[in-house]
Design an enzyme around this catalytic site. Structure first.
Site, PDB file in Angstrom:
ATOM      1  N   ASP A  46      -8.257   4.833  -1.802  1.00  0.00           N
ATOM      2  CA  ASP A  46      -7.685   3.615  -1.215  1.00  0.00           C
ATOM      3  C   ASP A  46      -7.033   2.761  -2.297  1.00  0.00           C
ATOM      4  OD1 ASP A  46      -7.164   1.254   0.234  1.00  0.00           O
ATOM      5  OD2 ASP A  46      -8.870   1.637   1.560  1.00  0.00           O
ATOM      6  N   HIS A  54      -2.172   1.115   7.245  1.00  0.00           N
ATOM      7  CA  HIS A  54      -2.430   1.285   5.824  1.00  0.00           C
ATOM      8  C   HIS A  54      -1.940   2.651   5.369  1.00  0.00           C
ATOM      9  CE1 HIS A  54      -4.263   0.268   2.039  1.00  0.00           C
ATOM     10  NE2 HIS A  54      -5.061   1.320   2.051  1.00  0.00           N
ATOM     11  N   CYS A  86       0.824  -1.219   0.000  1.00  0.00           N
ATOM     12  CA  CYS A  86       0.000   0.000   0.000  1.00  0.00           C
ATOM     13  C   CYS A  86       0.856   1.265   0.000  1.00  0.00           C
ATOM     14  CB  CYS A  86      -0.956   0.007   1.185  1.00  0.00           C
ATOM     15  SG  CYS A  86      -0.177  -0.213   2.797  1.00  0.00           S
TER      16      CYS A  86
END
Length: 497
Positions: free
Chosen positions: A180, A162, A56
């Site tokens: 995201d 994250h 991520c």
């Protein structure tokens, strides 16, 4: 038969508002009207899904770097230069990131190494008001972006830590748009800024530090145009330690009386493979991509590289280094490894690997190299090394553009083994010495010598292009040393000495 696995997750709403929902669209339109979606368009143009469950951070950064149009200076696939997760490995091996993810501090390090301007803040050292101010600032322009490091639990989402970039802001609702990068899990969504801030205040168990956010923007000029530090070679940790820790102690313990002795103390103790640590940045292309002519973009980049090289060679320190190397037998070239054809052959092989999309392949061999010089339309001399690279039954022509401060025309093939154009040890060693922290020289006891050294290595005395090049290398060295010590997350804003 049933297939095991997960297919997406239901986005917890509230607190989130899905971007594609009717309410999400309304928030989007209102934000456009308020001028807080200006950064969205470029960012969403490069929106990507992380290629690994723990990528991520890498996906967020490559997305932002591409949106800012920062040139990585090296090929991605084919002949294209482009940021991809696989290219962001200078501060942490990809296999380690794949297994464990990446910390906030090391992602900041990656952003710096990639050539971005970065301001980073641990949540514990900032405030929600400052965070909001930066989110609004970047949402109202397309020249900076915010990457947030947060814990999903604060947003009532599954998972732990994250990273994702922020694509916009809604003023009245005080909500941030999270693009995201784990799109296989959650779609883009609006989230209350207060909850996002809470998520950034979670402590990362790997570092003992809170998470945070970083502002990533484009520098006014691409740094690292001619030189860069590399941690690809396994010895980089020892070399970084020597330069940052051992060299100052050596200078303090020795009673140097002149510049020649100072250079000798450092050079004589340098690890034998220090050339693997500082690299020159070459321009490669397939021979069929352009023939002998250069595009306007290639000419511009080559001109700046040549100007940096010229400025290196005009420094007072360069003259001392050249004199030392000329009179010293301790650092003489011990074979063909320091000659241009040998270096060019190696670069041609690397270039063929990159152009063929097969990095780290061992099947490439450069059969021959030939150095050619000619005059461009504006009478400016151009130097190029052409190589024929063989891989099995196939061969490919690769060209390497060589920055050179010499105006002599030539055509020399690889049978002439002792050519020194660029890169030369003198240039590289000069730049490496310039890039050392100013505290390196503090142990010199002779006041007159110390004054002379400071005059030679002072950043303020350098021309602008070389000054920026040296500052970039100094910053890289500082960050790599912090990574090596495991301290990169402790003090993101520590000044460079």
């Amino acid at each position: 038969m049933a297939t095991a696995g997960l297919y997406r997750r239901l986005l917890p709403c509230p607190p989130a508002v899905e971007f594609a929902s009717s309410q999400g669209k309304k928030l989007f339109l209102e934000s456009i009207q308020n001028g807080t979606m200006e950064g969205f368009y470029k960012l969403v143009s490069y929106f990507q899904t992380q290629s690994e469950p723990a990528f991520c951070g890498l996906a967020s950064l490559s997305m932002v770097l591409n949106a800012l149009a920062i040139d990585p200076g090296r090929k991605w696939k084919g002949s294209w230069r482009w940021f991809d997760e696989s290219m962001l490995d200078c501060c942490e091996p990809l296999e380690t990131v794949k297994a464990r993810g990446i910390t906030f501090g090391k992602l900041v390090c990656l952003a710096h190494c990639a050539g971005a301007k970065v301001e980073a803040f641990h949540a514990s050292h900032s405030s929600i008001d400052d965070f909001r101010k930066y989110v609004i600032k970047c949402s109202m322009s397309d020249d900076c972006y915010v990457i947030s490091s947060y814990h999903r639990a604060a947003l009532k989402q599954t998972g732990i830590g994250h990273f994702s970039p922020i694509g916009g802001y809604h003023v009245r609702r005080d909500m941030a748009l999270i693009l995201d990068v784990a799109r296989f899990k959650y779609p883009p969504h609006w989230i209350p800024l207060k909850l996002l801030w809470e998520g950034m205040n979670y402590v990362d168990e790997d570092t003992g530090q809170s998470r945070g956010f970083m502002l990533v923007s484009r520098p006014h000029r691409e740094p690292g145009l001619l030189y860069t530090l590399s941690c690809k070679h396994e010895s980089w940790i020892n070399i970084a330690k020597f330069l940052m820790d051992d060299a100052p102690l050596l200078l303090k313990s020795e009673d140097a009386k002149d510049i020649h002795q100072v250079i000798s103390i450092i050079v004589a103790s340098l690890p034998s493979n220090f050339e693997e640590f500082i690299k020159w940045i070459s321009e490669i292309r397939r021979r069929e991509d352009g023939g002998p002519s250069l595009s306007a973009e290639e000419k511009a980049r080559l001109a700046i590289k040549e100007e940096v090289l010229k400025q290196v060679q005009e420094t007072g320190l360069f003259k001392h280094v050249a004199s030392f190397l000329a009179s010293s037998c301790s650092r003489q070239a011990s074979g063909d490894g320091d000659t241009l054809p040998f270096i060019a052959a190696s670069v041609c092989c690397q270039g063929a690997e990159i152009l063929g999309g097969k990095p780290s392949s061992s099947g490439y061999c450069c059969r021959e190299t030939c150095m050619k010089c000619w005059k461009a339309e504006d009478d400016k001399p151009i130097t190029m090394v052409s190589g024929t690279v063989v891989n099995g039954n196939t061969e490919q022509g690769v060209d390497v553009l060589i920055p050179s401060s010499s105006g002599k025309l030539c055509c020399i093939c690889s049978k002439s083994k002792y050519i020194r154009v660029h890169p030369a040890s003198t240039d590289v060693l000069t730049v490496l010495l310039l890039s050392l922290p100013s505290t390196t020289w503090a142990g010199i006891t002779d006041e007159q010598l110390l004054t002379e050294i400071h005059g030679l290595v002072s950043i303020e005395n350098l021309p602008t292009l070389l000054q920026e090049e040296v500052l970039h290398l100094r910053h890289q060295l500082h960050l790599l040393k912090r990574c090596q010590e495991g301290k990169v997350d402790e003090d993101l804003g520590a000044p460079l000495s």
